[in-house]
Design an enzyme around this catalytic site. Sequence first.
Site, short mmCIF file in Angstrom:
data_model
loop_
_atom_site.label_atom_id
_atom_site.label_comp_id
_atom_site.label_asym_id
_atom_site.label_seq_id
_atom_site.Cartn_x
_atom_site.Cartn_y
_atom_site.Cartn_z
N TYR A 201 -3.24 1.66 10.21
CA TYR A 201 -3.31 1.71 9.02
C TYR A 201 -1.94 1.78 8.78
CZ TYR A 201 -3.09 3.75 4.02
OH TYR A 201 -2.89 3.28 2.55
N LYS A 205 0.03 -1.49 6.54
CA LYS A 205 0.30 -1.57 5.08
C LYS A 205 2.58 -2.24 5.25
CE LYS A 205 -1.20 -0.25 1.79
NZ LYS A 205 -2.34 -0.91 0.87
#
Length: 411
Positions: A201, A205
């Site tokens: 994750y 990002k």
Amino acid sequence: MGQEGEGGASGRGRCVGWPALDERRGPLQASLGTLGQRLQPGMADSAQAQKLVYLVTGGCGFLGEHVVRMLLQREPRLGELRVFDRHLGPWLEELKTGPVRVTAIQGDVTEAHEVAAAVAGAHVVIHTAGLVDVFGRASPETIHEVNVQGTRNVIEACVQTGTRFLVYTSSMEVVGPNTKGHPFYRGNEDTLYEAVHRHPYPCSKALAERLVLEANGREVHGGLPLVTCALRPTGIYGEGHQIMRDFYRQGLRLGGWLFRAIPASVEHGRVYVGNVAWMHVLAARELERRAALMGGQVYFCYDGSPYKSYEDFNMEFLGPCGLQLVGARPLLPYWLLVFLAALNALLQWLLRPLVLYAPLLNPYTLAVANTTFTVSTDKAQRHFGYEPLFSWEDSRTRTILWVQAAGSSAQ
Ligand SMILES: NC(=O)C1=CN([C@@H]2O[C@H](COP(=O)(O)OP(=O)(O)OC[C@H]3O[C@@H](n4cnc5c(N)ncnc54)[C@H](O)[C@@H]3O)[C@@H](O)[C@H]2O)C=CC1
Ligand SMILES: C[C@H](CCCC(C)(C)O)[C@H]1CC[C@H]2[C@@H]3[C@H](O)CC4=CC(=O)CC[C@]4(C)[C@H]3CC[C@]12C
């Protein structure tokens, strides 16, 4: 590129074990055909009174819904609002009866042609769509596909269709906490921090944010430059926050008790969803006028929410809803939590062929919850005049009312 933030908490850290950005090129260029020639939006030459077309990707998510509602309430130049999401919410219907044209678009950011069709003719894109998964529910490949390739598709669609203004919802996670557990204490956009990511994750990002910032200044269809910026919320809370609701339900199941797992001294940055939404709306509005200053910049999202540990902060809402946090200190020794988190990871891996086992506690969430990460900055105020719209008291009251309603509707 921007003038601030070079070399600081810029999120240009390492993603351990992840492909470099250029290894995955989107098919958008080929699939667009003549789409880009249909409309040539640009706010620079727009008359004062011109109504603008906004597109919000992920507009039916926790943050996205607040951005959509905030735009409708607080953006006077809004002429059409396109809400793009993989799953459209039924609440969108009620918005369609208002003065602004609201267009619901069911689509997938990983599908370049769907993104291009939605972007064509939009003046501004607010890209909040993302796969928020730190629990191992989705595969690393899927997270990368949605968060990185999806963002690339949005950028390419802007370039091809002539959309000039792009605000990206990034995350504090592009900076940290890093894998070494270094504290980030009241840091700002320029604070030096060793950003090393292993989890899919934050990696996704960070890569997506870099794409957005590097796209600033690219020539879009029609010859004008693309202006981009990225907003980095810390942990968002407020109406619609599912993890908060889950903690509330868990507490009710345990007879009104929650048990402290993390020391109260570990501070965690939190920001109210209404203020995050307001920051998006303001940034999008000011990108044109302040393109030279804001283009290619990152901004942490902040407001007057107090610095507290993750659990103590949650108790600001769960306490008034009748829950109690047991223990001034963690009830379990940290080594035991580390062991349980590792056990959960092992079980997840073993059970994966049979069932999805994705508890809240895993080595990553434990590390995040157990590492101080707080921001203290006024960059958004200096660059585009941001002031929180909601005081801490308002944010707290609104969240408490929502938790009470969401909790009781589950009983
Ligand atoms: N929740 C938090 O504490 C924080 C969230 N963020 C970022 O804010 C953004 C929004 O997050 P939340 O609202 O919390 O998550 P959410 O899961 O509630 O909302 C994300 C939305 O994106 C949509 N979406 C997911 N995959 C899609 C796809 N392939 N195509 C189209 N739409 C898709 C989902 O359907 C959902 O409506 C994300 O980009 C996230 O990384 C950043 C910092 C903190
Ligand atoms: C789920 C965690 C708390 C459980 C800890 C336990 C099991 C010991 O009680 C959450 C602690 C911190 C959260 C993350 C943080 O707020 C930053 C985030 C930013 C994002 O962009 C997405 C969400 C998140 C990763 C958020 C997720 C839940 C926590 C890990």
